[in-house]
Design a protein around this motif. Structure first.
Motif, PDB file in Angstrom:
ATOM      1  N   SER A  46      -1.664   0.173  -4.289  1.00 11.54           N
ATOM      2  CA  SER A  46      -2.799  -0.680  -4.681  1.00 11.54           C
ATOM      3  C   SER A  46      -2.385  -1.648  -5.776  1.00 11.54           C
ATOM      4  N   GLY A  47      -1.581  -1.172  -6.730  1.00 11.48           N
ATOM      5  CA  GLY A  47      -1.116  -2.047  -7.806  1.00 11.48           C
ATOM      6  C   GLY A  47      -0.273  -3.198  -7.296  1.00 11.48           C
ATOM      7  N   VAL A  48       0.575  -2.908  -6.304  1.00 16.54           N
ATOM      8  CA  VAL A  48       1.403  -3.960  -5.709  1.00 16.54           C
ATOM      9  C   VAL A  48       0.515  -4.962  -4.971  1.00 16.54           C
ATOM     10  N   LYS A  49      -0.429  -4.456  -4.168  1.00 20.28           N
ATOM     11  CA  LYS A  49      -1.271  -5.346  -3.368  1.00 20.28           C
ATOM     12  C   LYS A  49      -2.208  -6.182  -4.239  1.00 20.28           C
ATOM     13  N   ASN A  50      -2.689  -5.614  -5.333  1.00 19.65           N
ATOM     14  CA  ASN A  50      -3.576  -6.377  -6.215  1.00 19.65           C
ATOM     15  C   ASN A  50      -2.808  -7.429  -7.019  1.00 19.65           C
ATOM     16  N   THR A  51      -1.514  -7.170  -7.229  1.00 17.04           N
ATOM     17  CA  THR A  51      -0.671  -8.181  -7.879  1.00 17.04           C
ATOM     18  C   THR A  51      -0.334  -9.303  -6.909  1.00 17.04           C
ATOM     19  N   TYR A  52      -0.053  -8.924  -5.678  1.00 20.42           N
ATOM     20  CA  TYR A  52       0.362  -9.889  -4.647  1.00 20.42           C
ATOM     21  C   TYR A  52      -0.582  -9.814  -3.446  1.00 20.42           C
ATOM     22  N   PRO A  53      -1.842 -10.249  -3.596  1.00 19.31           N
ATOM     23  CA  PRO A  53      -2.825 -10.071  -2.518  1.00 19.31           C
ATOM     24  C   PRO A  53      -2.458 -10.786  -1.225  1.00 19.31           C
ATOM     25  N   ASP A  54      -1.638 -11.829  -1.309  1.00 15.05           N
ATOM     26  CA  ASP A  54      -1.297 -12.596  -0.101  1.00 15.05           C
ATOM     27  C   ASP A  54       0.011 -12.142   0.540  1.00 15.05           C
ATOM     28  N   LYS A  55       0.652 -11.148  -0.049  1.00 20.33           N
ATOM     29  CA  LYS A  55       1.936 -10.677   0.478  1.00 20.33           C
ATOM     30  C   LYS A  55       1.736  -9.513   1.458  1.00 20.33           C
ATOM     31  N   ARG A  56       2.610  -9.478   2.442  1.00 19.13           N
ATOM     32  CA  ARG A  56       2.602  -8.380   3.424  1.00 19.13           C
ATOM     33  C   ARG A  56       3.559  -7.291   2.941  1.00 19.13           C
ATOM     34  N   ILE A  57       3.028  -6.085   2.761  1.00 23.26           N
ATOM     35  CA  ILE A  57       3.803  -4.988   2.173  1.00 23.26           C
ATOM     36  C   ILE A  57       4.247  -4.018   3.260  1.00 23.26           C
ATOM     37  N   GLY A  58       5.555  -3.832   3.384  1.00 21.34           N
ATOM     38  CA  GLY A  58       6.108  -2.810   4.264  1.00 21.34           C
ATOM     39  C   GLY A  58       6.320  -1.531   3.475  1.00 21.34           C
ATOM     40  N   VAL A  59       6.019  -0.402   4.096  1.00 22.41           N
ATOM     41  CA  VAL A  59       6.121   0.886   3.400  1.00 22.41           C
ATOM     42  C   VAL A  59       7.077   1.799   4.153  1.00 22.41           C
ATOM     43  N   ILE A  60       8.096   2.256   3.454  1.00 24.69           N
ATOM     44  CA  ILE A  60       9.027   3.240   4.016  1.00 24.69           C
ATOM     45  C   ILE A  60       8.665   4.593   3.410  1.00 24.69           C
ATOM     46  N   LEU A  84      -1.950   7.647   2.939  1.00 24.92           N
ATOM     47  CA  LEU A  84      -1.768   6.555   3.896  1.00 24.92           C
ATOM     48  C   LEU A  84      -3.071   6.224   4.626  1.00 24.92           C
ATOM     49  N   ALA A  85      -3.900   7.235   4.874  1.00 28.32           N
ATOM     50  CA  ALA A  85      -5.198   6.973   5.504  1.00 28.32           C
ATOM     51  C   ALA A  85      -6.063   6.104   4.598  1.00 28.32           C
ATOM     52  N   ALA A  86      -6.026   6.385   3.299  1.00 30.11           N
ATOM     53  CA  ALA A  86      -6.786   5.562   2.346  1.00 30.11           C
ATOM     54  C   ALA A  86      -6.251   4.137   2.322  1.00 30.11           C
ATOM     55  N   LEU A  87      -4.928   3.999   2.370  1.00 31.93           N
ATOM     56  CA  LEU A  87      -4.302   2.676   2.230  1.00 31.93           C
ATOM     57  C   LEU A  87      -4.457   1.808   3.479  1.00 31.93           C
ATOM     58  N   ILE A  88      -4.546   2.447   4.653  1.00 29.22           N
ATOM     59  CA  ILE A  88      -4.780   1.654   5.874  1.00 29.22           C
ATOM     60  C   ILE A  88      -6.265   1.612   6.224  1.00 29.22           C
ATOM     61  N   ASN A  89      -7.086   2.283   5.396  1.00 28.29           N
ATOM     62  CA  ASN A  89      -8.547   2.289   5.557  1.00 28.29           C
ATOM     63  C   ASN A  89      -8.962   2.867   6.913  1.00 28.29           C
ATOM     64  N   THR A  90      -8.590   4.134   7.125  1.00 28.60           N
ATOM     65  CA  THR A  90      -9.058   4.811   8.333  1.00 28.60           C
ATOM     66  C   THR A  90      -9.704   6.144   7.970  1.00 28.60           C
ATOM     67  N   ASP A  91     -10.798   6.466   8.651  1.00 25.91           N
ATOM     68  CA  ASP A  91     -11.414   7.795   8.544  1.00 25.91           C
ATOM     69  C   ASP A  91     -10.969   8.679   9.708  1.00 25.91           C
ATOM     70  N   ASN A  92     -10.412   8.050  10.753  1.00 29.09           N
ATOM     71  CA  ASN A  92      -9.953   8.759  11.956  1.00 29.09           C
ATOM     72  C   ASN A  92     -11.076   9.615  12.550  1.00 29.09           C
ATOM     73  N   LEU A  93     -12.230   9.003  12.731  1.00 29.50           N
ATOM     74  CA  LEU A  93     -13.413   9.742  13.199  1.00 29.50           C
ATOM     75  C   LEU A  93     -13.255  10.250  14.634  1.00 29.50           C
ATOM     76  N   PRO A 125      -0.976  -0.545   9.522  1.00 25.79           N
ATOM     77  CA  PRO A 125      -0.262   0.636  10.035  1.00 25.79           C
ATOM     78  C   PRO A 125       1.100   0.293  10.647  1.00 25.79           C
ATOM     79  N   GLU A 126       1.182  -0.885  11.286  1.00 28.47           N
ATOM     80  CA  GLU A 126       2.463  -1.235  11.919  1.00 28.47           C
ATOM     81  C   GLU A 126       3.540  -1.564  10.890  1.00 28.47           C
ATOM     82  N   ASP A 127       3.153  -1.674   9.621  1.00 26.75           N
ATOM     83  CA  ASP A 127       4.121  -1.943   8.554  1.00 26.75           C
ATOM     84  C   ASP A 127       4.528  -0.673   7.808  1.00 26.75           C
ATOM     85  N   ILE A 128       4.309   0.474   8.450  1.00 25.96           N
ATOM     86  CA  ILE A 128       4.748   1.773   7.909  1.00 25.96           C
ATOM     87  C   ILE A 128       5.909   2.276   8.759  1.00 25.96           C
TER      88      ILE A 128
END
Length: 237
Positions: A46-60, A84-93, A125-128
């Motif tokens: 969240s800290g990275v995304k709030n610093t760089y809101p327009d950047k696409r973040i890949g997560v390893i 990761l569910a919180a970060l990709i915003n899924t409840d997986n209902l 999700p595709e960037d994980i």
């Protein structure tokens, strides 16, 4: 809160970490995060995304586990299984099995929006990319399949070597502007790392982990690196 244990403390810690990461990045410093619980990734990314809101973040995500549960699917209520569910915003209902309270639901929704810009989702999700994953539940495999998340399981690494996974992970994330590495010490084989809560056999060797560190630490897109799930009280050696 049985389906999201300690969520209020984790929300507070995530907010603090988010602010600190923003502060470090805004001063051109490199955040190296050491933590005992993988829920810290919510605050870190969240800290990275709030610093760089327009950047696409890949997560390893170097981990024995997928950490894609939500309060609606969790078998344990442990928040370290949900970042990761919180970060990709899924409840997986689709796989829902828990009826959660309104208090839990509201806290979970706040956790997804950590940071002054309230961005959600923080990552696609595709960037994980998962490296070392070997202990996930059907609810998590369902999401991995649905989103086509790239995974390198132990049999892939044993067949082709760790640099096959590393190089393919980087080429998969080629379109991303920044890379965030999350290294859970339970990705290591229990013969290497015992100071962690949820060990699983068939993990990375010390040499393979060294390869992971060297490859990603030297990468020009690396924005932050975390080492997590460290519990020294479980390590008698």
């Amino acid at each position: 809160t049985p389906f999201c244990k300690h969520i209020f403390e984790i929300e507070k810690a995530s907010n603090l970490l988010n602010i600190e990461i923003e502060n470090q990045l805004n001063h051109n410093k490199f955040p190296l995060i050491l933590s005992g619980d993988h829920s810290n990734a919510i605050g870190g990314i969240s800290g990275v995304k709030n610093t760089y809101p327009d950047k696409r973040i890949g997560v390893i995500w170097v981990d024995a586990h997928a950490d894609l549960h939500s309060p609606y699917t969790t078998p344990s209520g442990n928040m370290h299984g949900m970042p990761l569910a919180a970060l990709i915003n899924t409840d997986n209902l689709k796989f829902q099995k828990n009826q959660i309270s309104e208090v839990e639901s509201n806290a979970w929704d706040r956790l997804k929006k950590i940071g002054r810009n309230s961005i959600s989702p923080k990552i696609d999700p595709e960037d994980i990319v998962f490296i070392g994953i070997r202990d996930a539940e059907k609810e998590e495999w369902g999401l991995i399949e649905e989103f086509g998340i790239k995974t390198f399981e132990p049999h892939d690494i044993q067949a082709h070597g760790i640099f096959y996974a590393i190089n393919n992970a980087l080429s998969h994330l080629d379109a991303c502007d920044l890379i965030y590495v999350s290294f859970d010490v339970d990705s290591l084989d229990p013969s290497v790392s015992v100071g962690t809560g949820t060990t699983a056999p068939d993990g990375l060797s010390f040499v393979e982990a060294e390869g992971v560190f060297k490859a990603f630490f030297n990468h020009p897109k690396l924005v932050a690196f975390e080492i997590t799930e460290i519990n020294p009280s479980l390590d008698q050696d």
